[in-house]
Design a protein around this motif. Structure first.
Motif, PDB file in Angstrom:
ATOM      1  N   PHE A  63       0.651  -1.341   0.065  1.00  0.00           N
ATOM      2  CA  PHE A  63       0.544   0.178  -0.141  1.00  0.00           C
ATOM      3  C   PHE A  63       0.867   1.218   0.288  1.00  0.00           C
ATOM      4  O   PHE A  63       2.410   0.819   0.564  1.00  0.00           O
ATOM      5  CB  PHE A  63      -1.210  -0.268   0.809  1.00  0.00           C
ATOM      6  CG  PHE A  63      -2.267  -1.246   1.561  1.00  0.00           C
ATOM      7  CD1 PHE A  63      -1.721  -2.439   1.795  1.00  0.00           C
ATOM      8  CD2 PHE A  63      -2.929  -0.569  -0.020  1.00  0.00           C
ATOM      9  CE1 PHE A  63      -2.752  -3.497   1.560  1.00  0.00           C
ATOM     10  CE2 PHE A  63      -4.338  -1.918   0.208  1.00  0.00           C
ATOM     11  CZ  PHE A  63      -4.131  -3.155   1.140  1.00  0.00           C
ATOM     12  N   ASP A  64      -0.180   2.379  -0.327  1.00  0.00           N
ATOM     13  CA  ASP A  64       1.293   3.331  -1.230  1.00  0.00           C
ATOM     14  C   ASP A  64       0.483   4.584  -0.196  1.00  0.00           C
ATOM     15  O   ASP A  64       1.452   5.761   0.391  1.00  0.00           O
ATOM     16  CB  ASP A  64       1.455   3.662  -2.474  1.00  0.00           C
ATOM     17  CG  ASP A  64       1.700   2.141  -3.297  1.00  0.00           C
ATOM     18  OD1 ASP A  64       1.160   1.910  -4.103  1.00  0.00           O
ATOM     19  OD2 ASP A  64       2.999   2.361  -3.192  1.00  0.00           O
ATOM     20  N   TYR A  65      -0.560   4.992   0.076  1.00  0.00           N
ATOM     21  CA  TYR A  65      -1.223   5.783   0.417  1.00  0.00           C
ATOM     22  C   TYR A  65      -1.747   5.406   1.931  1.00  0.00           C
ATOM     23  O   TYR A  65      -2.947   4.366   1.743  1.00  0.00           O
ATOM     24  CB  TYR A  65      -2.254   6.711  -0.117  1.00  0.00           C
ATOM     25  CG  TYR A  65      -1.517   7.175  -1.410  1.00  0.00           C
ATOM     26  CD1 TYR A  65      -1.545   7.138  -2.527  1.00  0.00           C
ATOM     27  CD2 TYR A  65      -0.224   8.084  -1.230  1.00  0.00           C
ATOM     28  CE1 TYR A  65      -0.677   6.859  -4.200  1.00  0.00           C
ATOM     29  CE2 TYR A  65       0.469   8.641  -1.804  1.00  0.00           C
ATOM     30  CZ  TYR A  65       0.301   8.187  -4.044  1.00  0.00           C
ATOM     31  OH  TYR A  65       1.196   8.748  -4.583  1.00  0.00           O
ATOM     32  N   TRP A  66      -1.822   5.857   2.646  1.00  0.00           N
ATOM     33  CA  TRP A  66      -2.557   5.791   4.113  1.00  0.00           C
ATOM     34  C   TRP A  66      -2.794   6.565   5.274  1.00  0.00           C
ATOM     35  O   TRP A  66      -2.639   8.080   4.290  1.00  0.00           O
ATOM     36  CB  TRP A  66      -1.899   5.231   5.199  1.00  0.00           C
ATOM     37  CG  TRP A  66      -0.577   4.543   4.864  1.00  0.00           C
ATOM     38  CD1 TRP A  66       0.346   4.015   4.039  1.00  0.00           C
ATOM     39  CD2 TRP A  66      -1.286   2.604   5.250  1.00  0.00           C
ATOM     40  NE1 TRP A  66       1.020   2.589   4.205  1.00  0.00           N
ATOM     41  CE2 TRP A  66      -0.087   1.648   4.503  1.00  0.00           C
ATOM     42  CE3 TRP A  66      -1.996   1.772   6.259  1.00  0.00           C
ATOM     43  CZ2 TRP A  66      -0.359   0.469   4.373  1.00  0.00           C
ATOM     44  CZ3 TRP A  66      -2.491   0.658   6.302  1.00  0.00           C
ATOM     45  CH2 TRP A  66      -1.009  -0.131   5.359  1.00  0.00           C
ATOM     46  N   GLY A  67      -4.508   6.016   5.722  1.00  0.00           N
ATOM     47  CA  GLY A  67      -5.255   7.396   6.295  1.00  0.00           C
ATOM     48  C   GLY A  67      -5.155   7.504   7.689  1.00  0.00           C
ATOM     49  O   GLY A  67      -4.028   6.561   7.917  1.00  0.00           O
ATOM     50  N   GLN A  68      -5.115   8.635   8.311  1.00  0.00           N
ATOM     51  CA  GLN A  68      -5.068   8.569   9.908  1.00  0.00           C
ATOM     52  C   GLN A  68      -5.586   7.308  10.699  1.00  0.00           C
ATOM     53  O   GLN A  68      -4.544   7.330  12.268  1.00  0.00           O
ATOM     54  CB  GLN A  68      -5.142  10.317  10.429  1.00  0.00           C
ATOM     55  CG  GLN A  68      -6.378   9.792  11.359  1.00  0.00           C
ATOM     56  CD  GLN A  68      -7.624   9.801   9.856  1.00  0.00           C
ATOM     57  OE1 GLN A  68      -7.552  10.302   9.307  1.00  0.00           O
ATOM     58  NE2 GLN A  68      -9.122  10.086  10.299  1.00  0.00           N
ATOM     59  N   GLY A  69      -6.088   6.762  10.325  1.00  0.00           N
ATOM     60  CA  GLY A  69      -6.974   6.125  10.799  1.00  0.00           C
ATOM     61  C   GLY A  69      -7.851   5.875  11.949  1.00  0.00           C
ATOM     62  O   GLY A  69      -8.422   7.083  12.501  1.00  0.00           O
ATOM     63  N   THR A  70      -8.416   4.777  12.858  1.00  0.00           N
ATOM     64  CA  THR A  70     -10.099   5.329  13.287  1.00  0.00           C
ATOM     65  C   THR A  70     -10.360   4.363  14.453  1.00  0.00           C
ATOM     66  O   THR A  70      -9.888   3.167  14.045  1.00  0.00           O
ATOM     67  CB  THR A  70     -10.871   5.523  12.351  1.00  0.00           C
ATOM     68  OG1 THR A  70     -12.588   5.676  13.365  1.00  0.00           O
ATOM     69  CG2 THR A  70     -11.413   4.378  11.728  1.00  0.00           C
ATOM     70  N   GLN A  71     -10.042   4.565  15.510  1.00  0.00           N
ATOM     71  CA  GLN A  71     -10.595   3.227  16.317  1.00  0.00           C
ATOM     72  C   GLN A  71     -12.267   2.622  17.018  1.00  0.00           C
ATOM     73  O   GLN A  71     -13.209   3.197  16.342  1.00  0.00           O
ATOM     74  CB  GLN A  71      -9.943   4.196  17.779  1.00  0.00           C
ATOM     75  CG  GLN A  71      -9.826   3.196  18.968  1.00  0.00           C
ATOM     76  CD  GLN A  71      -9.303   2.179  19.014  1.00  0.00           C
ATOM     77  OE1 GLN A  71      -7.832   2.705  18.870  1.00  0.00           O
ATOM     78  NE2 GLN A  71      -9.721   0.656  20.058  1.00  0.00           N
ATOM     79  N   VAL A  72     -11.293   1.832  16.479  1.00  0.00           N
ATOM     80  CA  VAL A  72     -12.777   0.405  16.676  1.00  0.00           C
ATOM     81  C   VAL A  72     -12.117   0.236  18.599  1.00  0.00           C
ATOM     82  O   VAL A  72     -11.342  -1.326  18.236  1.00  0.00           O
ATOM     83  CB  VAL A  72     -12.786  -0.414  15.596  1.00  0.00           C
ATOM     84  CG1 VAL A  72     -14.312  -1.266  16.371  1.00  0.00           C
ATOM     85  CG2 VAL A  72     -13.459   0.157  14.827  1.00  0.00           C
ATOM     86  N   THR A  73     -13.714  -0.251  19.076  1.00  0.00           N
ATOM     87  CA  THR A  73     -13.845  -0.905  20.571  1.00  0.00           C
ATOM     88  C   THR A  73     -14.096  -1.654  20.381  1.00  0.00           C
ATOM     89  O   THR A  73     -15.324  -0.689  20.355  1.00  0.00           O
ATOM     90  CB  THR A  73     -12.972   0.332  21.796  1.00  0.00           C
ATOM     91  OG1 THR A  73     -12.194   1.056  21.585  1.00  0.00           O
ATOM     92  CG2 THR A  73     -13.405  -0.305  22.912  1.00  0.00           C
TER      93      THR A  73
END
Length: 123
Positions: A110-120
């Motif tokens: 993968f070349d590009y990434w988002g900042q992420g989102t937390q799943v709990t």
């Protein structure tokens, strides 16, 4: 260049559902394979799901098969991850990612990434 922004994470009880969304910038969204990956503290980022640039092919990690569904809407520059029957072990930061040349079968592709989102997921 692609910018990715995830949304839809949160807290859910075991057995529940969440839908993650990832909005992409740029006019070439449909030329990228898209993926979802996740990471927990102290562990390496792991592959969760991938969808080809047309949406014709999807791939899943064994741990999420038959529970998660990845889809995309190229007209909206958005990719989704529908997560059902969630388990506490699904707790992680989930990242959206884009792969050039329809790759994305492994984390390193993968070349590009988002900042992420937390799943709990609570038990």
């Amino acid at each position: 260049q692609v910018e990715l922004v995830e949304s839809g994470g949160g807290l859910v009880q075991a057995g529940g559902s969440l839908r993650l969304s990832c909005a992409a910038s740029g006019r070439t969204f449909s030329s990228y394979a898209m993926g979802w990956l996740r990471q927990t503290p102290g562990k390496e980022r792991e592959f969760v799901a991938r969808i080809s640039w047309t949406g014709a092919r999807t791939d899943y990690a064994d741990a999420v098969k038959r529970r998660f569904t990845v889809s995309r809407d190229n007209a909206k520059n958005t990719v989704y991850l529908q997560m059902n029957s969630l388990k506490p072990e699904d707790t992680a930061v989930y990242y959206c990612a884009a792969a050039r040349q329809n790759r994305g079968y492994a984390t390193a592709e993968f070349d590009y990434w988002g900042q992420g989102t937390q799943v709990t997921v609570s038990s």
